[in-house]
Design a protein around this motif. Structure first.
Motif, PDB file in Angstrom:
ATOM      1  N   ALA A  14      32.500   8.224   0.251  1.00  0.00           N
ATOM      2  CA  ALA A  14      31.878   9.429  -0.308  1.00  0.00           C
ATOM      3  C   ALA A  14      32.076   9.475  -1.816  1.00  0.00           C
ATOM      4  N   GLN A  15      33.294   9.190  -2.285  1.00  0.00           N
ATOM      5  CA  GLN A  15      33.555   9.183  -3.719  1.00  0.00           C
ATOM      6  C   GLN A  15      32.699   8.136  -4.425  1.00  0.00           C
ATOM      7  N   ALA A  16      32.569   6.977  -3.820  1.00  0.00           N
ATOM      8  CA  ALA A  16      31.800   5.886  -4.423  1.00  0.00           C
ATOM      9  C   ALA A  16      30.323   6.250  -4.571  1.00  0.00           C
ATOM     10  N   VAL A  17      29.717   6.824  -3.541  1.00  0.00           N
ATOM     11  CA  VAL A  17      28.285   7.130  -3.628  1.00  0.00           C
ATOM     12  C   VAL A  17      28.024   8.243  -4.640  1.00  0.00           C
ATOM     13  N   VAL A  18      28.976   9.189  -4.769  1.00  0.00           N
ATOM     14  CA  VAL A  18      28.831  10.244  -5.774  1.00  0.00           C
ATOM     15  C   VAL A  18      28.953   9.637  -7.170  1.00  0.00           C
ATOM     16  N   GLU A  19      29.954   8.786  -7.390  1.00  0.00           N
ATOM     17  CA  GLU A  19      30.167   8.147  -8.697  1.00  0.00           C
ATOM     18  C   GLU A  19      28.983   7.270  -9.098  1.00  0.00           C
ATOM     19  N   GLN A  20      28.303   6.686  -8.123  1.00  0.00           N
ATOM     20  CA  GLN A  20      27.161   5.809  -8.392  1.00  0.00           C
ATOM     21  C   GLN A  20      25.870   6.585  -8.635  1.00  0.00           C
ATOM     22  N   GLY A  21      25.923   7.905  -8.513  1.00  0.00           N
ATOM     23  CA  GLY A  21      24.738   8.714  -8.760  1.00  0.00           C
ATOM     24  C   GLY A  21      23.737   8.698  -7.625  1.00  0.00           C
ATOM     25  N   LEU A  22      24.202   8.476  -6.410  1.00  0.00           N
ATOM     26  CA  LEU A  22      23.307   8.388  -5.264  1.00  0.00           C
ATOM     27  C   LEU A  22      23.107   9.723  -4.556  1.00  0.00           C
ATOM     28  N   VAL A  23      23.794  10.768  -5.023  1.00  0.00           N
ATOM     29  CA  VAL A  23      23.730  12.076  -4.383  1.00  0.00           C
ATOM     30  C   VAL A  23      23.058  13.081  -5.321  1.00  0.00           C
ATOM     31  N   LYS A  24      22.121  13.840  -4.776  1.00  0.00           N
ATOM     32  CA  LYS A  24      21.473  14.903  -5.542  1.00  0.00           C
ATOM     33  C   LYS A  24      21.977  16.251  -5.053  1.00  0.00           C
ATOM     34  N   TYR A  25      22.215  17.139  -6.011  1.00  0.00           N
ATOM     35  CA  TYR A  25      22.676  18.496  -5.729  1.00  0.00           C
ATOM     36  C   TYR A  25      21.658  19.460  -6.317  1.00  0.00           C
ATOM     37  N   ASN A  26      21.001  20.208  -5.450  1.00  0.00           N
ATOM     38  CA  ASN A  26      19.931  21.131  -5.874  1.00  0.00           C
ATOM     39  C   ASN A  26      18.895  20.434  -6.759  1.00  0.00           C
ATOM     40  N   GLY A  27      18.522  19.214  -6.365  1.00  0.00           N
ATOM     41  CA  GLY A  27      17.445  18.486  -7.030  1.00  0.00           C
ATOM     42  C   GLY A  27      17.855  17.600  -8.185  1.00  0.00           C
ATOM     43  N   ASN A  28      19.133  17.636  -8.590  1.00  0.00           N
ATOM     44  CA  ASN A  28      19.598  16.830  -9.728  1.00  0.00           C
ATOM     45  C   ASN A  28      20.755  15.933  -9.310  1.00  0.00           C
ATOM     46  N   VAL A  29      20.790  14.725  -9.872  1.00  0.00           N
ATOM     47  CA  VAL A  29      21.907  13.827  -9.612  1.00  0.00           C
ATOM     48  C   VAL A  29      23.168  14.488 -10.156  1.00  0.00           C
ATOM     49  N   ASP A  30      24.236  14.444  -9.348  1.00  0.00           N
ATOM     50  CA  ASP A  30      25.495  15.061  -9.763  1.00  0.00           C
ATOM     51  C   ASP A  30      26.628  14.092  -9.478  1.00  0.00           C
ATOM     52  N   TYR A  31      27.484  13.875 -10.478  1.00  0.00           N
ATOM     53  CA  TYR A  31      28.565  12.897 -10.370  1.00  0.00           C
ATOM     54  C   TYR A  31      29.921  13.533 -10.066  1.00  0.00           C
ATOM     55  N   ARG A  32      29.963  14.829  -9.809  1.00  0.00           N
ATOM     56  CA  ARG A  32      31.238  15.523  -9.580  1.00  0.00           C
ATOM     57  C   ARG A  32      31.672  15.404  -8.122  1.00  0.00           C
ATOM     58  N   LYS A  33      32.781  14.721  -7.909  1.00  0.00           N
ATOM     59  CA  LYS A  33      33.298  14.525  -6.551  1.00  0.00           C
ATOM     60  C   LYS A  33      33.853  15.824  -5.965  1.00  0.00           C
TER      61      LYS A  33
END
Length: 68
Positions: free
Chosen positions: A29-48
């Motif tokens: 989970a930390q890795a996919v967030v750090e890689q920018g693979l997760v969007k939060y409310n339509g925007n890429v978010d890097y905050r674990k």
């Protein structure tokens, strides 16, 4: 779409990804967030430790999670 029922004020992003079975571990989970693979409310978010709350939308790996 996955509807996740939140029973508290918030859930950390990495925990949400784990409990919805979109990742196998907290490390993944930390890795996919750090890689920018997760969007939060339509925007890429890097905050674990991002606090996801009711009404938010999280997107990862062609899956959408709606927090209700």
């Amino acid at each position: 779409m996955i509807e996740f029922e939140l029973n508290s004020d918030f859930i950390p992003m990495i925990q949400l990804l784990k409990v919805t079975d979109l990742v196998m571990s907290g490390g993944e989970a930390q890795a996919v967030v750090e890689q920018g693979l997760v969007k939060y409310n339509g925007n890429v978010d890097y905050r674990k430790r991002l606090k996801v709350k009711k009404g938010d939308i999280v997107e990862f790996n062609k899956q959408t999670i709606k927090i209700v």
